[in-house]
Design a protein around this motif. Structure first.
Motif: not given
Length: 414
Positions: A203-208, A242-248
């Protein structure tokens, strides 16, 4: 490894301490997004986070485990864990191919549905007690009878990533395979593909950003083992976006954590890494509700115990101890004619209150060795100069390689 053992009328406690200068042993089996796709980073091992190789991809947790027997498994008190390592096991040069395992009547699709051969005891095979060909595993009805009779090895583990955050160990037993105990362990496995990524993220509220940063961790900025977030709890997980956590460099554990139950949750445990040293405590009830996969314990009785440590690695990449006789409040007698006094014999101290006062509990120094690829087949092979003594059970691992425990402890490499 420094070891303390204490018990009362209801529980047994183990406390372990060992030096481990490399941080990061609480990270395990990560999925990482790089160069446009997801990859599993679990090997090679062992992993050291500050090494110069920028492309190192090994994330494997530290562990401590031990084998425990009440005398039901012939040969274990003399040979310990070497009794369970055989020709054809995974990670050995003789490893049985996956396709062969899957087509085997016992281990394959129509049996245990496994893809590899792991630890087992010779009594699971037909023939003399010491014969151990994996292709001669006994019929299931006979295995069930052995299990009912207590002919198996108890194998609890503390895992720095997959169990420690939940406050438990994981529990296993060895008969024809290294089985997990009944119930549910502290971890599960999420599906993933290189193109679509994992099922879950934080959850992005837990881990940015829904994920850890591989590049930061590779360069030595490791989540704190005490209060940092590094394990994916199911309670903190959401569907992968993927729009939140698919980054290099996005990094997500492949093994989410869950609440355990049943026999798999017999062992509670806690571990802390500080100043280059692990301190781990493990405890359980002497008697459990699952005697067919957990060795039952009793004050005044003697057991055989053999420990091991993994650091940033799995499979055979570990340090193992020879077998010890462990008495719960009584002095045990170690078999054999040499090295049968002192560190081959351990006595658990009785304690009162809720938990042991470790400052008053005797500490034993346990030497550990790297076992390499020495397996049971080597010890009973006719070409081994003492194979007859091994088959007769008249020699111990301590004697077989002429390792006086006191001299062993003084050796510089330990």
């Amino acid at each position: 490894m420094q070891t303390q053992i204490a018990y009362n009328d209801e529980r047994i406690f183990f406390r372990f301490r060992w030096e481990q200068p490399d941080p990061g042993g609480w990270l395990h089996d990560m999925l990482v997004y790089r160069d446009g796709s997801w990859e599993r980073f679990a090997e090679p091992s062992p992993w050291v986070p500050h090494r110069s190789d920028e492309d190192h991809t090994g994330f494997y947790e530290d562990r401590v485990s031990f084998l425990l027997d009440d005398g039901s498994v012939e040969g274990f008190e003399q040979f310990g864990g070497w009794l369970t390592a055989h020709y054809g096991m995974r990670s050995l040069p003789s490893e049985v191919p996956t396709e062969t395992v899957q087509n085997d009547e016992h281990f394959g699709f129509d049996g245990l549905d496994k893809t590899d051969i792991r630890k087992y005891i010779p009594q699971a095979c037909t023939g003399d007690w010491w014969e151990n060909d994996w292709e001669t595993i006994r019929p299931q009805a006979e295995l069930e009878q052995l299990k009912s009779d207590g002919v198996f090895l108890d194998l609890p583990m503390w895992r720095a990533h997959r169990s420690n955050p939940k406050g438990y160990g994981t529990d296993h037993h060895i008969l024809d395979y290294r089985h997990s105990d009944q119930g549910r362990n502290t971890y599960t496995t999420q599906s993933w593909t290189p193109d679509d990524g994992p099922e879950l993220m934080w959850d992005p509220a837990v881990v940015d950003g829904g994920a850890l940063d591989y590049h930061e961790i590779r360069d030595g900025t490791i989540p704190d083992q005490q209060d940092g977030t590094y394990a994916l709890e199911l309670d903190d997980a959401v569907e992968f976006d993927p729009s939140v956590a698919e980054w290099e460099g996005a990094m997500i554990p492949r093994r989410p954590l869950q609440e355990p139950h049943g026999s798999a949750a017999d062992w509670q445990a806690t571990g802390t890494w500080a100043d280059g040293e692990w301190t781990v405590e493990m405890w359980r009830d002497l008697e459990t509700d699952y005697p067919t996969d957990t060795t039952q314990l009793e004050s005044g009785e003697v057991y055989t115990w053999s420990p091991a440590i993994h650091h940033g690695a799995g499979k055979r990449w570990h340090w193992a101890g020879y077998p010890y006789k462990l008495g719960l409040g009584v002095e045990p007698d170690y078999p054999g004619s040499q090295y049968t006094e002192g560190t081959t014999e351990l006595v658990a101290s009785e304690y009162s209150g809720e938990t042991p006062s470790w400052s008053s509990i005797k500490s034993y120094t346990i030497p550990l060795i790297f076992p390499g690829i020495l397996i049971w087949d080597d010890l009973v092979d006719a070409d081994h100069p003492r194979a007859a003594d091994v088959r007769d059970g008249t020699v111990t691992m301590w004697e077989l390689y002429e390792n006086d425990p006191e001299t062993f402890l003084a050796a510089e490499e330990f």
